[in-house]
Design an enzyme around this catalytic site. Structure first.
Site, PDB file in Angstrom:
ATOM      1  N   ASP A  32     -28.424 -97.943 118.281  1.00 17.33           N
ATOM      2  CA  ASP A  32     -27.780 -98.094 119.580  1.00 17.33           C
ATOM      3  C   ASP A  32     -27.190 -96.739 119.959  1.00 17.33           C
ATOM      4  O   ASP A  32     -27.247 -95.797 119.188  1.00 17.33           O
ATOM      5  CB  ASP A  32     -26.704 -99.182 119.513  1.00 17.33           C
ATOM      6  CG  ASP A  32     -25.657 -98.882 118.448  1.00 17.33           C
ATOM      7  OD1 ASP A  32     -24.584 -99.496 118.486  1.00 17.33           O
ATOM      8  OD2 ASP A  32     -25.912 -98.025 117.578  1.00 17.33           O
ATOM      9  N   ASP A  42     -30.708-108.232 118.327  1.00 16.28           N
ATOM     10  CA  ASP A  42     -30.076-107.955 117.048  1.00 16.28           C
ATOM     11  C   ASP A  42     -28.901-108.907 116.917  1.00 16.28           C
ATOM     12  O   ASP A  42     -28.449-109.479 117.905  1.00 16.28           O
ATOM     13  CB  ASP A  42     -29.545-106.522 117.001  1.00 16.28           C
ATOM     14  CG  ASP A  42     -28.412-106.316 117.998  1.00 16.28           C
ATOM     15  OD1 ASP A  42     -27.242-106.208 117.580  1.00 16.28           O
ATOM     16  OD2 ASP A  42     -28.703-106.287 119.216  1.00 16.28           O
ATOM     17  N   CYS A  52     -38.550-123.214 101.712  1.00 14.37           N
ATOM     18  CA  CYS A  52     -38.139-121.880 102.154  1.00 14.37           C
ATOM     19  C   CYS A  52     -38.667-120.861 101.163  1.00 14.37           C
ATOM     20  O   CYS A  52     -38.474-121.004  99.962  1.00 14.37           O
ATOM     21  CB  CYS A  52     -36.617-121.786 102.250  1.00 14.37           C
ATOM     22  SG  CYS A  52     -36.035-120.113 102.592  1.00 14.37           S
ATOM     23  N   CYS A  66     -34.309-119.516  97.440  1.00  8.00           N
ATOM     24  CA  CYS A  66     -34.858-120.864  97.371  1.00  8.00           C
ATOM     25  C   CYS A  66     -36.092-120.935  96.492  1.00  8.00           C
ATOM     26  O   CYS A  66     -36.271-121.895  95.739  1.00  8.00           O
ATOM     27  CB  CYS A  66     -35.188-121.371  98.777  1.00  8.00           C
ATOM     28  SG  CYS A  66     -33.727-121.599  99.795  1.00  8.00           S
ATOM     29  N   HIS A 107     -31.446-115.414 102.014  1.00 12.33           N
ATOM     30  CA  HIS A 107     -31.913-116.663 102.624  1.00 12.33           C
ATOM     31  C   HIS A 107     -31.766-116.629 104.139  1.00 12.33           C
ATOM     32  O   HIS A 107     -32.694-117.002 104.866  1.00 12.33           O
ATOM     33  CB  HIS A 107     -31.145-117.870 102.066  1.00 12.33           C
ATOM     34  CG  HIS A 107     -31.452-119.116 102.819  1.00 12.33           C
ATOM     35  ND1 HIS A 107     -32.575-119.888 102.584  1.00 12.33           N
ATOM     36  CD2 HIS A 107     -30.823-119.699 103.880  1.00 12.33           C
ATOM     37  CE1 HIS A 107     -32.614-120.890 103.445  1.00 12.33           C
ATOM     38  NE2 HIS A 107     -31.560-120.817 104.243  1.00 12.33           N
TER      39      HIS A 107
END
Lengths: 500, 421
Positions: free
Chosen positions: B91, B275, B313, B318, B344
Site C-alpha cells: 500500500d 486484503d 480441509c 486439519c 487453517h
C-alpha cells in the site's frame, strides 16, 4: 519395544563415554526407529515443541525422541490423552518419533506443594493437581506412550534435605516404580520404563536406592511382578535430572553432581540406557559424557536460545579455524544492532570456509526449501506450479528485524535451527568417539576454552527480548501517544482548508 | 503485467482472471493475506506458499520504519529480505499515516506527520511514497491518495478526491521516470467518499489515465460506514471501471466479522482482490473459520471434541488430524496453536476464493453464493445488505427457501460462536 545396545568396543568400565544405538520397533506397523547415541531428546510444552507447528516439527530431523510431560493435560478430567493416545493426539510421526511420557516437566523447578506417600503434586494451568500412582498408571495405559518415566519423588524445597526426607524419597520412588510394574500382563507391561535415580543430593540415599533396584524382590512382589526378579529387570534405563539435582545441593560443582550420579549408577548395569535432563550448556553435556557416559541429553539451553533470540553457532569438535580462539559466544544475539545489516545466514561467516569439516547447517532456516506439493484451490484453472524448491537461507538481518518487531516466526526459525545445532553437536561427539576416542578429553578441554560456558550472550539476549516484549505489548501505541502528548502534539488531521 | 480474463459470470459481474506479474501468476478473484512487517505472523514463506497463496501484502508504512529503506535496498528488496518468491503488493503508506500518526497535516505537497516512534516530523509526498515502494520492490504498488474517513462529510471529501487524482498523476510521472513501469504495476485508488457523483467523477478521471495504470483500487471505504452504502459505492465503481484491469477493494469490512462476506459480495459486484487482516488476526485469538461459521476454540464445549476444525480441509492443521480439543489446549497459550489456526484460516479464505473461481468458471457462481450463505448463516439469518447487494446483480439468496423460513436480519452479518452455558 525399545532396545538399547551400546557399541561394545566403546563401553568402558561403568563410567566413561560410550556410543550406542537405541532401536524402537513398533509392532503394529514394523516401523523401526533408530537413534544413534549420544543423542538429543526434545521436550514439549503442553504437547508441542515450542513455536513449532506440526509441519515445521516434521521438517526438523533433529527431533526424534520427544518427551511429553503429562501434567498440562490435568486441567481436564478425564485428561485429553486418555481419550486419544499421544501419538495421534499430538500429531507426531509414528515412523520417526519416539514419544516418552513423564508426569512432570523435570526442568520446571517452581515451588510446588510437596508430594505425599500416595501422590505426586503436578502443575497445570489450573494450578496444582495431585496424581496418585494408580491414576498415573491409567494415564500411561490410555495415552500409550512408547516410553514411560516412572513417578519419582523429587524434593523441590530448598536444601539441605534431612535423612528422613531422603529415606521417604527413595521409599516412595521405589514403591511407585513397583506399582507401575505390578499386576500387568507381559504384553501390557511396558518394557520401556525409565526410572529416575532417586536420592537427591544425598550420596547415601542414592546408593541405597540403586541397591534396592537390583535387590531380589520380596515373595509377594515376585508374584505381582512375575517374571521379574528385581525391579531393575523391568527397567529399560535410568534418568538423571540435573536441574533438580543442582537445586538440591548446596555446592553444585561438576564434581559434586557427577559424584552423586556415580553413586547411583555405580551398582547398576552399564548396558542400560542413560538419560540426562536439565544440562545447562553443551559444555556440561561434554563433561557428563566424559566422566559418566550418557546416551540421551535434552537441550533446554537450545530451546531457551530460541525463546530469547539467539541463533546457536558452535561445533564439536571445534573447527580448525577457531581452535586458537577464546571465549567465543555460543551463538548470535540477533537482537543486537550489529546484525541489522548482516545478510549472512545464521552460521557461516564466509562461503569459502564451507568444507567437509563444516558442512552447511541443514535446518529449515539455514537450508530452507519450498514445498513441491502446494495446495491448489482451483484445480480447473491451470496455474502451472513451480517445481523449483530452491530457497535462500534466512539472514541475520531478517531475524533481527523479526525479533525487533515481535514477530513470532523468528522463534519458529530459531527453534528449528537451534535444535539442529544441538543435534549436530551430538553427531560431532559421536564422530570423535568413533574416530579418535583418545582425543575426546582434549577436544572437550579445547571446546571449554574456545566457547564461553557462561553463555553470557543468552542473558543479554533474554534482556533484549524482555524489552521488546514489553514495548510491543497491548497499549504500546497509547503509551507512545502519551509520551508525545507531553510534547504538546495535537491528535488531529489538518488540511489547508480546515480552519485552524 | 499480463491480465487474461478466463471466464465471466453470466449473471453477476464476477469474473475469473489470471494476472501474471513479475513474480509469477495469481488467479483472481483472490484474497491477500497481510504480512504487515514482512512476515505473515508466525509463518515462514515456505509455509505460506504451501497453503496455496500467491499474493501477499506488505505495509509500506511499517517497512519504511522498520527495517527501513537502507536495509531493504541492501537486501535487494522485500522479496529477498523476507524470502518470499511470489507476488507482493504494497500500500502507499497513506492510510496508516492518518490512523497511526499523532499529528497529520495534509497539504498539496503531501502529508506531514510525526512518527509515533520518535515524534520527528516527516513529509510523505506521492513521489516519496513511490520511491519507498520502489525500494520495497513489490509487484503491485499503490498511489498515494488523500484518504479521508468515509464518515467525513462536506467539501473535504471532494477536495480529497481531486487531490487524489493530482497525486495519481505525480505518482505515475515519478514511477515512469524511474523506468519501473514494466516491473512494478502502479494501481490507482478511486476516492469520493460516499457520494455517488464524486465516485463517478473520480472513476472517469482515473480511466483517462488507464494506459499508465495497472489496476484500480476502490479506497476510502473502511470508516465504519453502513454496509448499505458500502456495497453501493463498490458497485458504482466496479461497474464503471474498465474490465481489462484488476479491481482491488482496499481495507474493506471495518467490522471484523464481516470480512468474509464483504469479499464474496464484492466479487459478485466485480471486484477481483481484497486484503484483510481478519483471518490471521482472529486465528491468534483462537477463532477458526469454517464454512459453517466461526469456531471459538477457547470455549469449553471444544475441550473434548476429537474432530478436526473442518472435515475435508486440506490445511496442514486439519490434514494432520489436529483435533479441536488439542487446539483448545494450545490456543492463546502456545505460539504453535496460533500457527496452526493461522494456517487453517488462510487456507479457509483461499478455499472460499478458489471455490468462487471454480464456480464462476463453470457458470455456477449464483448457486455457490446461495450455498455458501445457507451453510454459513443457516438459522442465524442473512444480513440484509448481502441480500440487497446480490440482488442488484441478479442473485436472489432467498431463492428456493420457503417464505416461512426466510430470515433476513439487519446489521453487519457478524457471526460469533457463543458458550453453551
Amino acid at each position: 519395544m525399545l532396545s538399547f545396545r551400546p557399541h561394545t568396543n566403546t563401553i568402558p568400565e561403568v563410567f566413561g563415554p560410550r556410543r550406542g544405538l537405541i532401536s524402537f520397533v513398533r509392532s503394529e506397523s514394523n516401523d523401526c526407529i533408530k537413534l544413534e547415541t549420544p543423542g538429543l531428546l526434545v521436550s514439549t510444552s503442553r504437547g508441542v515443541v515450542p513455536h513449532l507447528s506440526r509441519d515445521n516439527l516434521r521438517r526438523t530431523n533433529a527431533i526424534r525422541w520427544i518427551n511429553v510431560p503429562f501434567e498440562s493435560f490435568l486441567e481436564r478430567q478425564p485428561p485429553l490423552p486418555t481419550t486419544l493416545p499421544l501419538q495421534p493426539l499430538l500429531g507426531f510421526d509414528p515412523s520417526r518419533h519416539i514419544v516418552a511420557l513423564s508426569l512432570r516437566d523435570p526442568n520446571d523447578l517452581r515451588p510446588i506443594p510437596p508430594n505425599g506417600d500416595g501422590h505426586v503434586s503436578a502443575m497445570c494451568i489450573r494450578g496444582v493437581q495431585r496424581v496418585s500412582p494408580a491414576s498415573y498408571k491409567t494415564y500411561v495405559r490410555d495415552s500409550k506412550p512408547d516410553v514411560v518415566f516412572a513417578l519419582t519423588d523429587t524434593c523441590l524445597s530448598a536444601p539441605p534435605h534431612s535423612q528422613k526426607r531422603m529415606t521417604k524419597s527413595i521409599d516412595r520412588s521405589f514403591d511407585w516404580l513397583r506399582n507401575l510394574l505390578s499386576n500387568t500382563t507381559g504384553s501390557e507391561r511396558s518394557r520401556n520404563i525409565f526410572v529416575n535415580l532417586a536420592g537427591g543430593g544425598s550420596a547415601g540415599a542414592r546408593r541405597a536406592f540403586a541397591a534396592r533396584l537390583v535387590e531380589p524382590l520380596e515373595p509377594k512382589d515376585l508374584v505381582d511382578l512375575h517374571p521379574l526378579q528385581s525391579l531393575d529387570e523391568g527397567v529399560a534405563g535410568y534418568s538423571s535430572d540435573l536441574a533438580s539435582l543442582r537445586a538440591s545441593v548446596l555446592l553444585s560443582s561438576h564434581d559434586e553432581l557427577s559424584g552423586l550420579i556415580k553413586d547411583s549408577l555405580g551398582s547398576l548395569s552399564n548396558a542400560k540406557a542413560r538419560i540426562a535432563t536439565g544440562s545447562r550448556s553443551p559444555h556440561e553435556c561434554l563433561r557428563m559424557n566424559r566422566d559418566i557416559g550418557f546416551d540421551l541429553f535434552d537441550a533446554q539451553w537450545a530451546v531457551n536460545a530460541s525463546h530469547w533470540g539467539v541463533a546457536l553457532d558452535f561445533r564439536f569438535p571445534v573447527p580448525s579455524r577457531l581452535r586458537d580462539k577464546e571465549s567465543l559466544d555460543v551463538g548470535h544475539n540477533l537482537y543486537s544492532e550489529g546484525y541489522a545489516e548482516d545478510f549472512r545466514s545464521f552460521i557461516h561467516p564466509t562461503e569459502d570456509v564451507i568444507s567437509l569439516e563444516e558442512s552447511r547447517c541443514r535446518c529449515s532456516a539455514c537450508s530452507p526449501s519450498f514445498e513441491s506439493d502446494i495446495l491448489n484451490h482451483s484445480p480447473s484453472l491451470d496455474l502451472s506450479a513451480s517445481h523449483d524448491t530452491t530457497a535462500q537461507p534466512f539472514t541475520r538481518a531478517y531475524l533481527h528485524h523479526l525479533l525487533q518487531t515481535h514477530e513470532m516466526s523468528a522463534h519458529a526459525l530459531l527453534m528449528m535451527h537451534n535444535l539442529t545445532v544441538a543435534d549436530d553437536f551430538f553427531a560431532g561427539v559421536r564422530s570423535v568417539l568413533e574416530g579418535s576416542p583418545g582425543n575426546f578429553n582434549d577436544e572437550i578441554a579445547l571446546f571449554e576454552n574456545v566457547y564461553d560456558e557462561s553463555m553470557l550472550v543468552m542473558a543479554t539476549a533474554k534482556e533484549a527480548w524482555g524489552t521488546v516484549d514489553k514495548e510491543r505489548g497491548k497499549g504500546r501505541l497509547a503509551r507512545e501517544q502519551q509520551k508525545a502528548a507531553k510534547n504538546d502534539q495535537q491528535p488531529v488531521v489538518q488540511t489547508e482548508s480546515t480552519p485552524q | 503485467m499480463k491480465f487474461e480474463i478466463l471466464a465471466s459470470c453470466p449473471t453477476t459481474r464476477a469474473r475469473v482472471a489470471r494476472m501474471t506479474l513479475n513474480h509469477g501468476p495469481t488467479l483472481l478473484p483472490t484474497f491477500m493475506p497481510v504480512a504487515t512487517q514482512a512476515a505473515l505472523k508466525g509463518l515462514t514463506p515456505q509455509q505460506t506458499e504451501a497453503l496455496g497463496v500467491t499474493l501477499i501484502l506488505n505495509n509500506t508504512y511499517h517497512l519504511n520504519l522498520r527495517p527501513g529503506i537502507k536495509i531493504l535496498d541492501q537486501a535487494g528488496g522485500a522479496h529477498k529480505f523476507q524470502g518470499w518468491r511470489r507476488n507482493l503488493l504494497t500500500d502507499s503508506g497513506g492510510f496508516q499515516l492518518v490512523s497511526l500518526s499523532q499529528f497529520t497535516q495534509i497539504t498539496e505537497e503531501g502529508a506531514l506527520f510525526s512518527s509515533p516512534y520518535d515524534g520527528k516530523p516527516t513529509m510523505l509526498t506521492p513521489e516519496e511514497s513511490i520511491a519507498i515502494q520502489h525500494s520495497i520492490g513489490a509487484d503491485i504498488i499503490m498511489q498515494l491518495d488523500d484518504v479521508v474517513s468515509s464518515l467525513t462529510t462536506g467539501p473535504r471529501v471532494e477536495e480529497a478526491m481531486w487531490r487524489s487524482i493530482r497525486w495519481l498523476d505525480r505518482c505515475i510521472k515519478y514511477h515512469e521516470s524511474k523506468g519501473r513501469q514494466d516491473t512494478q504495476e502502479l494501481f490507482a485508488i478511486v476516492q469520493g467518499g460516499l457520494d455517488p457523483k464524486l465516485r463517478e467523477i473520480c472513476v472517469r478521471e482515473m480511466i483517462n489515465r488507464k494506459e499508465n495504470v495497472g489496476g484500480y483500487a476502490v479506497g476510502g471505504l473502511s470508516g465504519g460506514e453502513a454496509k448499505d452504502v458500502f456495497w453501493k459505492m463498490i458497485s458504482i465503481c466496479a461497474e464503471k471501471l474498465p474490465v481489462d484491469r484488476p479491481r482491488y477493494a482496499m481495507g474493506i469490512g471495518f467490522a471484523e466479522g464481516t470480512k468474509l462476506l464483504d469479499l464474496l459480495v464484492c466479487v459478485a459486484l466485480g471486484i477481483d482482490m481484497a486484503d484483510c487482516v481478519f483471518p490471521t488476526r482472529t486465528a491468534r485469538f483462537g477463532v477458526a473459520l469454517t464454512f459453517r461459521g466461526p469456531l471459538n476454540l477457547r470455549l469449553k464445549h471444544h475441550t473434548t471434541s476429537l474432530d478436526t476444525i473442518e472435515e475435508d480441509c486440506p490445511c496442514p492443521t486439519c490434514s494432520s488430524g489436529t483435533s479441536r480439543a488439542i487446539l483448545h489446549h494450545l490456543v492463546t497459550v502456545e505460539t504453535a496453536g496460533a500457527h496452526a489456526l493461522t494456517q487453517h484460516n488462510v487456507v479457509f479464505q483461499a478455499r472460499l476464493m478458489g471455490g468462487a473461481r471454480e464456480a464462476i468458471f463453470a457458470g455456477t457462481f449464483p448457486a455457490y453464493l446461495r450455498s455458501f450463505f445457507a451453510n454459513y448463516f443457516g438459522e442465524t439469518g442473512y444480513p440484509k445488505w448481502c441480500v440487497d447487494a446480490l440482488r442488484s446483480v441478479g442473485v436472489d439468496l432467498l431463492e428456493g427457501i420457503p417464505p416461512a423460513e426466510v430470515k433476513v436480519v439487519d446489521g453487519q452479518g457478524m457471526k460469533w460462536e457463543y458458550s453453551e452455558s
